[in-house]
Enzyme design. Structure first.
Site, mmCIF file in Angstrom:
data_model
loop_
_atom_site.group_PDB
_atom_site.id
_atom_site.type_symbol
_atom_site.label_atom_id
_atom_site.label_comp_id
_atom_site.label_asym_id
_atom_site.label_seq_id
_atom_site.Cartn_x
_atom_site.Cartn_y
_atom_site.Cartn_z
ATOM 1 N N ARG A 71 0.831 -1.212 0.000
ATOM 2 C CA ARG A 71 0.000 0.000 0.000
ATOM 3 C C ARG A 71 0.870 1.268 0.000
ATOM 4 O O ARG A 71 0.514 2.269 -0.601
ATOM 5 C CB ARG A 71 -0.948 -0.017 1.200
ATOM 6 C CG ARG A 71 -1.922 -1.202 1.154
ATOM 7 C CD ARG A 71 -2.824 -1.252 2.364
ATOM 8 N NE ARG A 71 -3.734 -0.112 2.411
ATOM 9 C CZ ARG A 71 -4.833 0.001 1.685
ATOM 10 N NH1 ARG A 71 -5.173 -0.958 0.850
ATOM 11 N NH2 ARG A 71 -5.601 1.061 1.775
ATOM 12 N N VAL A 108 -4.560 7.799 4.754
ATOM 13 C CA VAL A 108 -3.190 7.739 5.246
ATOM 14 C C VAL A 108 -2.203 7.902 4.090
ATOM 15 O O VAL A 108 -1.008 7.704 4.255
ATOM 16 C CB VAL A 108 -2.954 6.394 5.983
ATOM 17 C CG1 VAL A 108 -3.832 6.296 7.222
ATOM 18 C CG2 VAL A 108 -3.204 5.193 5.064
ATOM 19 N N ASP A 109 -2.735 8.263 2.901
ATOM 20 C CA ASP A 109 -1.894 8.255 1.700
ATOM 21 C C ASP A 109 -1.137 9.554 1.452
ATOM 22 O O ASP A 109 -0.286 9.623 0.563
ATOM 23 C CB ASP A 109 -2.738 7.889 0.464
ATOM 24 C CG ASP A 109 -3.961 8.788 0.291
ATOM 25 O OD1 ASP A 109 -3.866 10.003 0.561
ATOM 26 O OD2 ASP A 109 -5.019 8.274 -0.129
ATOM 27 N N HIS A 124 -5.928 9.266 11.009
ATOM 28 C CA HIS A 124 -5.426 7.890 11.089
ATOM 29 C C HIS A 124 -3.949 7.762 10.744
ATOM 30 O O HIS A 124 -3.492 6.684 10.380
ATOM 31 C CB HIS A 124 -6.264 6.979 10.177
ATOM 32 C CG HIS A 124 -7.689 6.865 10.625
ATOM 33 N ND1 HIS A 124 -8.701 6.379 9.824
ATOM 34 C CD2 HIS A 124 -8.269 7.159 11.817
ATOM 35 C CE1 HIS A 124 -9.848 6.400 10.506
ATOM 36 N NE2 HIS A 124 -9.612 6.873 11.706
ATOM 37 N N CYS A 151 13.993 -1.570 14.343
ATOM 38 C CA CYS A 151 14.298 -0.191 14.732
ATOM 39 C C CYS A 151 15.800 -0.059 14.996
ATOM 40 O O CYS A 151 16.382 -0.876 15.716
ATOM 41 C CB CYS A 151 13.512 0.158 15.992
ATOM 42 S SG CYS A 151 13.886 1.785 16.663
ATOM 43 N N CYS A 154 16.068 0.782 19.088
ATOM 44 C CA CYS A 154 15.786 -0.176 20.166
ATOM 45 C C CYS A 154 15.648 -1.619 19.685
ATOM 46 O O CYS A 154 15.470 -2.530 20.501
ATOM 47 C CB CYS A 154 14.516 0.245 20.914
ATOM 48 S SG CYS A 154 13.024 0.095 19.917
ATOM 49 N N GLY A 191 -16.521 10.513 0.126
ATOM 50 C CA GLY A 191 -15.880 9.213 -0.088
ATOM 51 C C GLY A 191 -15.602 8.434 1.174
ATOM 52 O O GLY A 191 -14.594 7.735 1.255
ATOM 53 N N ASN A 217 -20.616 10.892 -2.495
ATOM 54 C CA ASN A 217 -20.229 9.484 -2.421
ATOM 55 C C ASN A 217 -20.778 8.740 -3.634
ATOM 56 O O ASN A 217 -21.832 9.084 -4.174
ATOM 57 C CB ASN A 217 -20.767 8.840 -1.129
ATOM 58 C CG ASN A 217 -20.006 7.568 -0.773
ATOM 59 O OD1 ASN A 217 -19.952 6.608 -1.547
ATOM 60 N ND2 ASN A 217 -19.420 7.555 0.415
HETATM 61 P P1 NAD Z 1 -14.235 2.816 3.064
HETATM 62 O O1 NAD Z 1 -13.326 1.975 2.224
HETATM 63 O O2 NAD Z 1 -14.947 2.178 4.190
HETATM 64 O O3 NAD Z 1 -15.356 3.488 2.138
HETATM 65 C C1 NAD Z 1 -15.058 4.101 0.925
HETATM 66 C C2 NAD Z 1 -16.252 4.933 0.521
HETATM 67 O O4 NAD Z 1 -15.899 5.648 -0.652
HETATM 68 C C3 NAD Z 1 -17.494 4.089 0.180
HETATM 69 O O5 NAD Z 1 -18.622 4.665 0.809
HETATM 70 C C4 NAD Z 1 -17.601 4.195 -1.358
HETATM 71 O O6 NAD Z 1 -18.932 4.199 -1.804
HETATM 72 C C5 NAD Z 1 -16.953 5.544 -1.594
HETATM 73 N N1 NAD Z 1 -16.325 5.715 -2.898
HETATM 74 C C6 NAD Z 1 -15.589 4.807 -3.618
HETATM 75 N N2 NAD Z 1 -15.121 5.383 -4.739
HETATM 76 C C7 NAD Z 1 -15.561 6.665 -4.736
HETATM 77 C C8 NAD Z 1 -15.389 7.768 -5.616
HETATM 78 N N3 NAD Z 1 -14.657 7.673 -6.742
HETATM 79 N N4 NAD Z 1 -15.959 8.949 -5.292
HETATM 80 C C9 NAD Z 1 -16.705 9.074 -4.153
HETATM 81 N N5 NAD Z 1 -16.900 8.064 -3.294
HETATM 82 C C10 NAD Z 1 -16.328 6.877 -3.571
HETATM 83 O O7 NAD Z 1 -13.352 4.047 3.507
HETATM 84 P P2 NAD Z 1 -13.353 4.953 4.810
HETATM 85 O O8 NAD Z 1 -14.740 5.387 5.112
HETATM 86 O O9 NAD Z 1 -12.297 5.970 4.580
HETATM 87 O O10 NAD Z 1 -12.911 4.013 6.029
HETATM 88 C C11 NAD Z 1 -12.003 2.963 5.933
HETATM 89 C C12 NAD Z 1 -10.668 3.121 6.664
HETATM 90 O O11 NAD Z 1 -9.732 2.690 5.700
HETATM 91 C C13 NAD Z 1 -10.208 4.482 7.079
HETATM 92 O O12 NAD Z 1 -9.840 4.382 8.392
HETATM 93 C C14 NAD Z 1 -8.951 4.787 6.254
HETATM 94 O O13 NAD Z 1 -7.901 5.209 7.115
HETATM 95 C C15 NAD Z 1 -8.554 3.480 5.672
HETATM 96 N N6 NAD Z 1 -8.133 3.507 4.240
HETATM 97 C C16 NAD Z 1 -7.403 4.556 3.748
HETATM 98 C C17 NAD Z 1 -7.048 4.588 2.409
HETATM 99 C C18 NAD Z 1 -6.236 5.751 1.882
HETATM 100 O O14 NAD Z 1 -5.481 6.357 2.622
HETATM 101 N N7 NAD Z 1 -6.392 6.105 0.606
HETATM 102 C C19 NAD Z 1 -7.451 3.559 1.559
HETATM 103 C C20 NAD Z 1 -8.184 2.489 2.101
HETATM 104 C C21 NAD Z 1 -8.526 2.494 3.456
#
Ligand code: NAD
Length: 244
Positions: A71, A108-109, A124, A151, A154, A191, A217
């Protein structure tokens, strides 16, 4: 332009204090899979809840490190998309008319920073950072062949500097986000599936305080029936029109 998009755009234009909450969906169009999409191919037999925990890391550090390494590589190779850029432009527009703006992300990206957003609260953590499991020593470099590496200070295992299920959010981040959500007059929820707490409560805190909540969304979520406006579609298409 749909009627609700036009109305929501007027609300955004008139906002005095705006909070944007983002989730994995905003980065989907940059090629970074949401958790649901990430669990395909090689990872189909896992659930994120079974990888993104301290217990999982203790049990099987090599698998968890490797999942995050994949990732991390994706995030490093990705570029911000039109949705990230629209939020960065919205921040600039808010500053120009002395309106408040805070971007609260569960992602987190690091793509919001990469697109020029400045007032960003990362609830996050950030996958581009690495720290040690026992004491949190930050690591700038590590053995690329080890899974997981150790690490240099440590000797404990290195892990991504992200918040795993069951862990505390970074000190101050949730307070800052809650404070802003309860005082803003417009909150954009973009999203996010609204299933991960405590981030999922932020739009409801804003609604309770009388704010307009605009959801963007691709699908319906638990927030949809409560949102003032629910705009269905890809963030990379809708946000630029909303922030125009
Ligand atoms: P989730 O994966 O639970 O939900 C993603 C949401 O985005 C869904 O409701 C989906 O319908 C919507 N979606 C998908 N493609 C879309 C688009 N092109 N435009 C608009 N909406 C779109 O994600 P979440 O609610 O962020 O929660 C999941 C956890 O996963 C978080 O804690 C997050 O830290 C982590 N996560 C982060 C990343 C990242 O950093 N990019 C990626 C995956 C998961």
């Amino acid at each position: 332009m749909s009627d609700s998009l036009a109305k929501a755009r007027e609300v955004v234009r008139g906002a005095r204090s705006l909070v944007a909450l983002t989730g994995a969906g905003i980065s989907a169009e940059s090629g970074i899979p949401t958790f649901r999409d990430a669990m395909t191919g090689l990872w189909a037999r896992f659930r994120p809840e079974d990888l993104a925990t301290p217990e999982a890391f203790r049990r099987d550090p090599a698998t968890v490190w490797s999942w995050y390494a994949a990732r991390r590589a994706l995030a490093a190779a990705a570029s911000p998309n039109a949705g990230h850029r629209a939020l960065a432009e919205l921040e600039t527009a808010c500053a120009a008319r002395a309106a408040g703006f805070m971007l609260v992300t569960q992602n987190v990206d690091g793509l919001h920073h990469a697109s020029g957003s400045r007032n960003v609260v990362e609830l996050h953590g950030n996958i581009r950072r690495v720290k040690c499991f026992e004491q949190g020593h930050p690591a700038a470099s590590w053995d690329p062949d080890a899974a997981p590496p150790r690490c240099a200070v440590c000797g404990s295992m290195l892990r991504p500097d992200v918040v795993w299920f069951g862990e505390m959010l970074p000190a101050g981040a949730l307070d800052a986000a809650m404070h802003a959500a309860a005082r803003c007059d417009v909150l954009l929820s973009v999203g996010t599936s609204g299933l991960v707490e405590p981030a999922a409560s932020l739009p409801f805190a804003a609604l309770e305080a009388g704010a307009v909540v605009i959801e963007v969304n691709a699908e319906a979520t638990p927030l949809t029936p409560h949102a003032t406006f629910a705009l269905r579609g890809p963030a990379g298409t809708i946000l630029p029109r909303l922030a125009e």
